[in-house]
Design an enzyme around this catalytic site. Sequence first.
Site, PDB file in Angstrom:
ATOM      1  N   ASP A  91      61.418  61.573  59.874  1.00  0.00           N
ATOM      2  CA  ASP A  91      61.372  61.327  58.407  1.00  0.00           C
ATOM      3  C   ASP A  91      62.206  60.125  58.172  1.00  0.00           C
ATOM      4  O   ASP A  91      63.400  60.273  57.709  1.00  0.00           O
ATOM      5  CB  ASP A  91      61.538  62.466  57.728  1.00  0.00           C
ATOM      6  CG  ASP A  91      61.173  62.188  56.198  1.00  0.00           C
ATOM      7  OD1 ASP A  91      60.585  61.700  55.888  1.00  0.00           O
ATOM      8  OD2 ASP A  91      61.968  62.791  55.329  1.00  0.00           O
ATOM      9  N   ASP A 287      57.346  55.902  54.395  1.00  0.00           N
ATOM     10  CA  ASP A 287      57.775  57.122  54.537  1.00  0.00           C
ATOM     11  C   ASP A 287      57.042  57.481  55.599  1.00  0.00           C
ATOM     12  O   ASP A 287      55.845  58.117  55.643  1.00  0.00           O
ATOM     13  CB  ASP A 287      57.735  58.024  53.235  1.00  0.00           C
ATOM     14  CG  ASP A 287      58.105  59.369  53.610  1.00  0.00           C
ATOM     15  OD1 ASP A 287      58.665  59.404  54.646  1.00  0.00           O
ATOM     16  OD2 ASP A 287      57.382  60.268  52.906  1.00  0.00           O
TER      17      ASP A 287
END
Length: 432
Positions: A91, A287
Site C-alpha cells: 500500500d 495508490d
Amino acid sequence: MGKERVGLVLALVLMSFVISTSSSDEQQLRWRKSLFSTATTSSSSSSSSLLSNRVGSSLLFQVQGNVYPTGYYNVTVHVGQPLKPYFLDLDTGSDLTWLQCDAPCVQCVEAPHPLYRPSNDLVPCEDPICASLHAPGQHKCEDPTQCDYEVEYADGGSSLGVLVKDAFAFNYTNGQRLNPRLALGCGYDQVPGASYHPLDGILGLGKGKSSIVSQLHSQKLIRNVVGHCLSGRGGGFLFFGDDLYDSSRVVWTSMSSDYTKYYSPGVAELFFGGKTTGLKNLPLVFDSGSSYTYLSRVAYQTLTSMMKRELSAKSLKEAPEDWTLPLCWKGKRPFKNVRDVKKYFKPLALSFTDGKTRTLFELTPEAYLIISNRGNVCLGILNGAEVGLQDLNVIGDVSMQDRVVIYDNEKQRIGWMPANCDRIPKSKAMNT
C-alpha cells in the site's frame, strides 16, 4: 491516535469474518501491562554488520494477486524471532506496516497465518516514528513507554494497536542477507472494511517516517525509492532501491509540494479519445492499496456520460444485473478478455504540468476495464465521492498494470514506463 485518516481507498484490512470479539477497556489495559512489563524503549540495536552504508543494493519481492477477481496484490514478509511469513497488502497510500497481533487480540479477522506474537521491544511515545503517526497537536503521551496508534482507511476499515520493533528478514539482489529491526504496528483491534482481503496485515509504503522504506533508508540500507510492476495477468514484483531500472527510459514528473502526504504529481487534466474533457485541476494520487481508479463526483459523471454516449450506437448494452462493478456492459456473447472489446472504447489520458513540461499518463482500455466472471466488460473507474474521497482522484492498480511505477523520494519524483511484469528482474536472491 485520533481519527486521522491514513491510507486511501478500499485497500487494506478488508476482511469480513471476525474471529475474536472485543473485550472491556480494563482487559485491554491488563494486556498492555502484562505483555510489555519487561519491554525496552531503546532505539533499534542494529548489529555492527548493518552499520556500513550499503546503499546501492535493492530489495526485490515477488508479488501475488490481481485486480479481479482477487481484488488485491500482496507480498510475503518474514518477521519475528523466530522468523515467520506473513502476507501483506502492498500500500503506497499509507505509511504504517502492521500485523494482526496475538497479545491477545481483542478483535481480529480471518487471516492466512497464525497471529503475530509481538516482541517486548516497545517503541516509546517520544520516538519520531510515533509522532509521525499523529496529526499535528494530537501527539499525546498518556504512557511514555509505549506508542499507541490507530489508522483508518477510506473503506471504513481500521487498526488499533501499539508500535513495537522486531526483526525482519530481507535479501538484497546481490544475495546478501539483511536482518534489520524495524518498527511495526501490533494491531490488537481491527474493524473490517467493506471488502474481504484474507491477509495478515498491511505493508505501508508511503512517504512518512513509519514507512518500511523510510526506516530502511534511515538505517542507510537502501535508497529511498520504491517501485512496483503489477501484471495484468496476475502477480508481478515490488522493489526498494534504484538499481533495477534504467532511469533514462522512465517518464518522470515531480511530486507535488501541495499534496505532501501522498505520492501525488499534483493536479491533472483528463482527456478522452485524445480530446480534453474540460475537466482540469483534478488533485491526483497514486495508490497501490486501491484495486480500482477513482474520480471525483463531477469528473466521474462527466466521463461516464461521455462513454455511454459513445457506446449508444454500438452493439454493447448496459448490464445492470451484473453487480461486479457499478457500470458493466454485455455483448451478443460473453467476452473472454479486454482485447475482445477494446475496439469499442477510447483511450484516456491524465495530463500533468511540471513547470513548462507537460507529462501524460495514458490509459488504454486495458488500464480501466475488467471482464467480469459473467463475461461482461466493466468500468474499473469508480465514483470516489461514494467512498469518502471527496475531490481526491486516485490512480489504482487497474491503471498501473503492465508498467513499472516508481516513487523516487530521493529526487521527489514519480515515474512510469511500459513493462512485462511477468518477467522478474534478474537477481541472486528475491524475497518470496
